[in-house]
Every structure is written in structure tokens, then in C-alpha cells.
Scaffold this active site. Sequence first.
Site, PDB file in Angstrom:
ATOM      1  N   HIS A 186     -13.248  75.636  15.145  1.00  0.00           N
ATOM      2  CA  HIS A 186     -11.887  75.243  14.790  1.00  0.00           C
ATOM      3  C   HIS A 186     -11.506  73.871  15.347  1.00  0.00           C
ATOM      4  CE1 HIS A 186     -11.113  79.754  14.035  1.00  0.00           C
ATOM      5  NE2 HIS A 186     -11.395  79.139  12.907  1.00  0.00           N
ATOM      6  N   HIS A 228     -15.210  82.576   2.974  1.00  0.00           N
ATOM      7  CA  HIS A 228     -15.278  83.839   3.735  1.00  0.00           C
ATOM      8  C   HIS A 228     -14.083  83.859   4.682  1.00  0.00           C
ATOM      9  CE1 HIS A 228     -19.471  83.091   2.492  1.00  0.00           C
ATOM     10  NE2 HIS A 228     -19.711  84.392   2.648  1.00  0.00           N
ATOM     11  N   SER A 260      -9.608  80.691  10.396  1.00  0.00           N
ATOM     12  CA  SER A 260      -9.662  79.416   9.655  1.00  0.00           C
ATOM     13  C   SER A 260      -8.560  79.287   8.606  1.00  0.00           C
ATOM     14  CB  SER A 260     -11.036  79.252   9.006  1.00  0.00           C
ATOM     15  OG  SER A 260     -12.047  79.167   9.989  1.00  0.00           O
ATOM     16  N   GLU A 277     -11.773  86.355   0.194  1.00  0.00           N
ATOM     17  CA  GLU A 277     -12.318  87.408   1.052  1.00  0.00           C
ATOM     18  C   GLU A 277     -12.728  88.577   0.172  1.00  0.00           C
ATOM     19  OE1 GLU A 277     -13.980  89.651   3.414  1.00  0.00           O
ATOM     20  OE2 GLU A 277     -13.330  87.710   4.201  1.00  0.00           O
ATOM     21  N   ASP A 304     -16.994  87.510  -4.870  1.00  0.00           N
ATOM     22  CA  ASP A 304     -18.218  87.159  -4.169  1.00  0.00           C
ATOM     23  C   ASP A 304     -18.111  85.712  -3.710  1.00  0.00           C
ATOM     24  OD1 ASP A 304     -21.274  87.646  -3.649  1.00  0.00           O
ATOM     25  OD2 ASP A 304     -21.128  85.718  -4.688  1.00  0.00           O
ATOM     26  N   ASP A 318     -18.292  80.466   6.011  1.00  0.00           N
ATOM     27  CA  ASP A 318     -18.348  81.090   7.339  1.00  0.00           C
ATOM     28  C   ASP A 318     -18.683  82.572   7.196  1.00  0.00           C
ATOM     29  OD1 ASP A 318     -17.983  81.829   9.951  1.00  0.00           O
ATOM     30  OD2 ASP A 318     -15.824  81.503   9.993  1.00  0.00           O
TER      31      ASP A 318
END
Length: 276
Positions: A18, A41, A97, A115, A139, A160
Site C-alpha cells: 500500500h 482481486h 486496496s 471480487e 473471474d 493481488d
Amino acid sequence: MNYRHSFHAGNSADVVKHSLLIALVQALQQKQGALTLIDTHAGCGLYDLDGEDAQRTGESVQGVLLALADLNPLFSDYRAAVQAVNVGPQLHSYPGSPRILAQLLRPQDFLILNEKHPQDASTLRRAMRDISAAVHERDAYELWLAMLPPRTARGVVVVDPPYEQPDERERITATLAAAHRKWAHGVTVIWYPLKDRTTHWHWKEQLRKLGIPKLLGVEHWLYDGDQPGVYNGAGLYIINPPYAFTQALPPLLEALRAVLAPEGHRGEITADWLAD
């Protein structure tokens, strides 16, 4: 899904990830042109450090709590981002994030979050309900390619994943190659854990073979020697980082190494270009 970031929120990897993400976006924002920020993600968006999961591991003690206690001005923006989701001096919540990126948005910028897992996607929507952001439940690798090129000329894709699937690195490599063909000048940030040097070296060689001209690898090794079978650190691959970011990077990396080094270890954090 076995991996839950709620167990690891605010750990040393989050501090490095971060801190660098904030510095990267701010460097891009030195130009007035709009940015599209994409998190493939996104997770839950906000994490409870008082909750059972975080308390069970206590990883924030060796991460965000160390960074908040350090008065180094290089951590000022990171500290401000964490304090923005807390009331008063006590630390109860940690921003993922999505919340970090949301704080950086200018009126001309766009935020796209994804997500895949339904429970976390629902939590993410609640965490972002007061923020202008598009939230998808797809996805991650399909979305990564589908969103490129973005509506704005410039942007950042943050990748991520939890690395719980054995082919995760292969999927990232293949998707990055396709993404670079669609959006060669785009900025991409890929987070990864460091568990053993052999796996890491093999993947680095696969990425090097893609021939991407500007691919920067940042590695943060916590311990002076490998600790077999455990988490040894984490890193970021950054494609097309802006000049202002790379020039300001060395002192920030040294500050992160110093504040996060476990007792009895100096640790190591490096930044090197991957090129044949």
C-alpha cells in the site's frame, strides 16, 4: 476459498504494497489526465483488526502498527490513508486496496473493483457503498482482459491474488502477456508472496521471457536467511512505472526495510529491472 485476508490485514506485506501503491498513483497524478484504477482481486475492502481473525494471528503488530509508530515523513501518506478509516488514535480498521485507491481518486478518475467470491463481494459492496466505484463479481483474469484498454488513456491495474491455486502464477503470466498486447503502455501492479527462492526465481524467469521492456521487480525479504515453509516476505512486479515513482523509490524502500525488519534481522528490499 481457504485464504482469508482478514487473518493477514495490516501485515508487513500490506504496508509495503500500500505504501508503494500510494506513491505510484500519486506519481501518475502529477499529470492532470484522468486515470482508470482497476483492482482485479479486491477482497473485502475494509478489515476489522479487532475481529477474531486478525487477533488470532496478530500480524498487524509487525506491520501497520510499526509504520504508524514511525515518524518518518516518507510514511505520511500511508499513515493518513490508514487513519482515514479510523476514528480517534486507536487502530480498529485496516483499509484494503479498494479503500486505499478510493482515497486517491480525483473527480476525473474512475475506480473498477472485482471480487469473484460472493461473500467477499457482498462485504466489498457494503464497504464501498459511499464511494463511486463499479463493483464486479467475475473471474479476475477474464475481467483483467475485458477492461483493457480502459476508457481513459492512462490507468493502473492491481493484481493481488491469494495464490491458493497451483496454476496462479501461470495464469498471471499468460494474462499479463495478453494484456500487454492490448495495452502496451498501461501500468500494472502484481503482488506476490515470497516463500522459497526456487519458486520465485523460476517465475521471474518466465516473466523475463515475456520481453516487456519496463518491468520492475520489488522484493522484500524479511529475514537474513530463508525460513523453510513459512512466509519470508512479499514483492511487487510493476509494469511501466512512471519516472517520478522510480526516482523517489530508493529512500522509501530503505525506510520500509528498516521499520519492518524483525528483531535480530536486517532484512532486504530491492528494486531491479527484469530485462534480457
